[in-house]
Design an enzyme around this catalytic site. Sequence first.
Site, PDB file in Angstrom:
ATOM      1  N   SER A   1     108.711  87.213  -3.681  1.00 37.27           N
ATOM      2  CA  SER A   1     109.985  87.909  -3.507  1.00 37.27           C
ATOM      3  C   SER A   1     110.413  88.555  -4.813  1.00 37.27           C
ATOM      4  O   SER A   1     110.038  88.097  -5.893  1.00 37.27           O
ATOM      5  CB  SER A   1     111.058  86.922  -3.080  1.00 37.27           C
ATOM      6  OG  SER A   1     111.292  86.037  -4.163  1.00 37.27           O
ATOM      7  N   LYS A   2     111.206  89.597  -4.646  1.00 36.10           N
ATOM      8  CA  LYS A   2     111.634  90.337  -5.832  1.00 36.10           C
ATOM      9  C   LYS A   2     112.583  89.524  -6.704  1.00 36.10           C
ATOM     10  O   LYS A   2     112.839  89.883  -7.834  1.00 36.10           O
ATOM     11  CB  LYS A   2     112.271  91.657  -5.420  1.00 36.10           C
ATOM     12  CG  LYS A   2     113.498  91.508  -4.572  1.00 36.10           C
ATOM     13  CD  LYS A   2     114.006  92.862  -4.142  1.00 36.10           C
ATOM     14  CE  LYS A   2     115.182  92.660  -3.198  1.00 36.10           C
ATOM     15  NZ  LYS A   2     115.587  93.849  -2.510  1.00 36.10           N
TER      16      LYS A   2
END
Length: 509
Positions: free
Chosen positions: A264-265
């Site tokens: 995930s970012k």
Amino acid sequence: MTQETHAASASEKPTRVRIAPSPTGDPHVGTAYIGLLNYIFATQRDGQFVLRIEDTDRTRFVSTSEAMIFDSLRWLGLCWNEGPDVGGPYGPYRQSERTEIYREYCQKLVDSGAAYRAFETPEELEAERKSQIAAKQPPKYNGRSRDLSQADIAANLSAGKPFTIRLKVPAEGSTTFRDELRGTITFDHFNVDDQVLLKSDGFPTYHLANVVDDHLMHITDVIRAEEWISSTPKHVLLYQAFGWHLPRFWHMPLLRNVDKSKISKRKNPVSLNYYRESGFLPNAMLNFLGLMGGGMAQMTEQEIVSSGASTKESDIFSLADMVAKYDFNRISLGGPVFDLVKLKWLNGEYLRKLSPDEFFAALRQTVFSDSYLKSIVPLVQTRIDTLGSIGDMADFLFRDNVMPAESIWVPKKRTAEETLTFAADLLTTLEAAAWETAAIEAGMKKLGEEKGWSVKENFMLLRAILTGSTQSPPLLESLIVFGKARSLDRVRRFIDGQKKLLIQASRKP
Ligand code: GLU
């Protein structure tokens, strides 16, 4: 009744694979990972590698995204044989140009009774969903329109009621399919929703368009991320309803953060733009992604000793090596970890292999490119007296790490904790902003008003994070020059780093 279907005749056909990214934002490392595996698979079998753009979700569509996907895949050297820009025999390869085709095929399903018109309004569906959640039931369409009489349907249609078209999943039984990496997978129909195939605006959903295209484009092997496994029974039901052969399905293990959560970012930069703009080399990136699935045989301890190599050297291989040796049967399903420390180490190895001339050329293509240097000129020209002092003003545009002291980033009358909370909101605001000064400024102002932070405090904080200093060239223009992917990464690293420092400080006796 259990419905089982195998990819009966797929094996005799020439190999055709595809990646089907949706243009919803920055090009994702996951697209490169799946792209690489498809590329290797096709090349090993003298097959064709197709790039299809799945742009039917108009609410998430980002107009600049498609060009960025093309650019970053080309940067990596993963070239496709057919696609929207290069054409091919089964085009168009952009789903928004194929809507008529999906409507036509969907009508066939309605005619055969495999799909039906559903007249519930979005409000009714939402109310239903809420009451199911309140009753602790899994949200599912209640099937009210499944068995409407012809007279009811005709009345709804003549009253001009909007409708969607849904797949009629058999009420009983289950669907079984084969995943080439996992073996047989069965889904009970009770757990498969009557998927919407065609939305009320006439656009198809992913499921319909994906299956129709994979069939019409003669895809033999669907190699995609594991997150699509739960969609596959719907796809299998669609293939069966159309009377089509199934492709083989290969669901690749998802990339994970170091803590094993899905990549995930929040924890890793996921935009390929970040890696490209930060000066990662495409070969290092490909090598790193090739390590992810486990399909490259690593040397055994014994081989390492007898060859005199080090373990690390056996981690290094080129795209040609992968085409020669990658073995899809070796893929291990344990979630591969996208470990930036490892990627940086690999990139360093690749940098050291370059000749001085190649190293210079790589610098000139990235962090010292003409276009980057030219974009910096307006930021510094009026602010320095000698060319030699450019570094005093613009060093932050060439640094990987900027970690300002607390005295710089915590505004007067604020605590470090509340500033970090605000910084997290600021990160969300920046992520959502189109990368233009006016849009960034408007987003920051709106957030400041909501959270009671003055424009001065707001800008001071972001300036400290971006530049590590209280003085700098104009902030908004600097953000544009540094680029969205790298700016977001800097803010994220700042928040993570400062949080760790705060925790350490609170633990000190
Ligand atoms: N459009 C889907 C995506 O964005 C494609 C999934 C698939 O390969 O079927 O990943």
